[in-house]
Scaffold this active site. Structure first.
Site, mmCIF file in Angstrom:
data_model
loop_
_atom_site.group_PDB
_atom_site.id
_atom_site.type_symbol
_atom_site.label_atom_id
_atom_site.label_comp_id
_atom_site.label_asym_id
_atom_site.label_seq_id
_atom_site.Cartn_x
_atom_site.Cartn_y
_atom_site.Cartn_z
ATOM 1 N N LYS A 285 -2.044 7.520 6.751
ATOM 2 C CA LYS A 285 -2.753 7.011 5.588
ATOM 3 C C LYS A 285 -4.205 7.484 5.640
ATOM 4 C CE LYS A 285 -2.341 2.872 4.243
ATOM 5 N NZ LYS A 285 -2.477 3.499 2.903
ATOM 6 N N ASP B 245 0.844 -1.202 0.000
ATOM 7 C CA ASP B 245 0.000 0.000 0.000
ATOM 8 C C ASP B 245 0.877 1.249 0.000
ATOM 9 O OD1 ASP B 245 -2.231 1.601 0.032
ATOM 10 O OD2 ASP B 245 -2.995 0.899 1.959
ATOM 11 N N GLU C 199 -7.735 -0.598 4.927
ATOM 12 C CA GLU C 199 -6.271 -0.678 4.807
ATOM 13 C C GLU C 199 -5.650 -1.142 6.129
ATOM 14 O OE1 GLU C 199 -5.694 2.737 1.377
ATOM 15 O OE2 GLU C 199 -5.430 3.322 3.455
HETATM 16 C C1 5RP Z 1 -5.686 5.758 0.693
HETATM 17 C C2 5RP Z 1 -4.299 5.872 1.176
HETATM 18 C C3 5RP Z 1 -3.222 6.057 0.170
HETATM 19 O O1 5RP Z 1 -2.276 5.060 0.333
HETATM 20 C C4 5RP Z 1 -2.579 7.398 0.362
HETATM 21 O O2 5RP Z 1 -3.584 8.386 0.324
HETATM 22 C C5 5RP Z 1 -1.539 7.676 -0.713
HETATM 23 O O3 5RP Z 1 -2.168 7.877 -1.933
HETATM 24 P P1 5RP Z 1 -1.363 8.158 -3.273
HETATM 25 O O4 5RP Z 1 -0.600 6.919 -3.585
HETATM 26 O O5 5RP Z 1 -2.450 8.459 -4.290
HETATM 27 O O6 5RP Z 1 -0.468 9.343 -3.048
HETATM 28 O O7 5RP Z 1 -4.010 5.820 2.343
HETATM 29 O O8 5RP Z 1 -6.608 5.705 1.749
#
Ligand code: 5RP
Length: 218
Positions: A94, A81, A103
């Site tokens: 996050k 993630d 998540e």
């Molecule tokens: C979603 C998250 C994502 O991992 C976080 O927002 C990062 O996003 P991106 O890869 O678009 O920068 O926690 O809930």
């Protein structure tokens, strides 16, 4: 190198850490979307794939990847993630995409959590990025008042409903020098579903895409 190229690099580095035949959890967001694209191009014969959001499920299925639910999958070998912020201690913020609850569940259910970010997200102290907190809708005002008492400025993410039917408060101006303690404290507020600090279950591996390639932190 632009931010997307750095995200793509980190995502591709994560692919090289995925052993064939494992069970895999897939996160949410633009960095993970690069990971999903790369995943579809590799014949890894994964036993099971579980997703943290309706959006990632749809993307995986569109690329021909079968998605299982966590109940039938059991514990997972690896979870991949992104994050909004990360420290050298592998503590994370996050939830920028609003998928923080699922998540956190998938991260907790996985033996190894690989986090993929670009180098703009590496911080000395968490808290520049507004901290997402998922709340039960009827508790929203109450939780917001408690978050103000805790020193933050919660802003309702207007019009956004999580995959679980809840709301998000984005808490501004909350410096988080002690992520474990703040995560535990905010978790105690009735009506809070999930706090976007991942310190209790932090990443095991951080892959940081930058101008000079991908840096691995453990
Ligand atoms: C979603 C998250 C994502 O991992 C976080 O927002 C990062 O996003 P991106 O890869 O678009 O920068 O926690 O809930």
């Amino acid at each position: 190198m632009n931010q997307d190229d750095k995200k793509r690099q980190a995502a591709e580095a994560a692919i090289s850490q995925i052993e064939p035949g494992i069970s895999l959890g897939v996160g949410t967001g633009s960095t993970v979307n690069f990971f999903i694209d790369a995943l579809a191009g590799h014949a890894l014969n994964l036993t099971t794939v579980v997703s943290s959001s309706e959006a990632s499920t749809e993307k995986l299925q569109n690329l021909g990847v079968e998605v299982s639910d966590l109940a039938s999958a059991g514990d997972l070998d690896v979870y991949v993630d992104g994050a909004d912020e990360a420290t050298k201690h592998l503590h994370l913020i996050k939830g920028g995409g609003g998928a923080l609850t699922r998540e956190k569940i998938l991260a907790g259910a996985s033996r190894k959590f690989i986090c993929i970010i670009d180098d703009s997200k590496l911080m000395g102290i968490l808290g520049r990025f507004p901290l997402p907190v998922e709340v039960i809708p009827m508790a929203q005002s109450f939780v917001a008042r408690q978050l103000i008492k805790a020193g933050g400025q919660p802003i309702w993410r207007t019009g956004f409903v999580t995959d679980n039917g809840n709301h998000i408060l984005d808490v501004h101006n909350l410096s988080i020098p002690n992520p474990l303690e703040v995560e535990n404290r905010l978790n105690q507020i009735p009506g809070v579903v999930t706090v976007g600090i991942f310190a209790q279950r932090h990443a095991d591996v951080l892959l940081v895409g930058g101008d000079n390639g991908v840096r691995e932190m453990r």
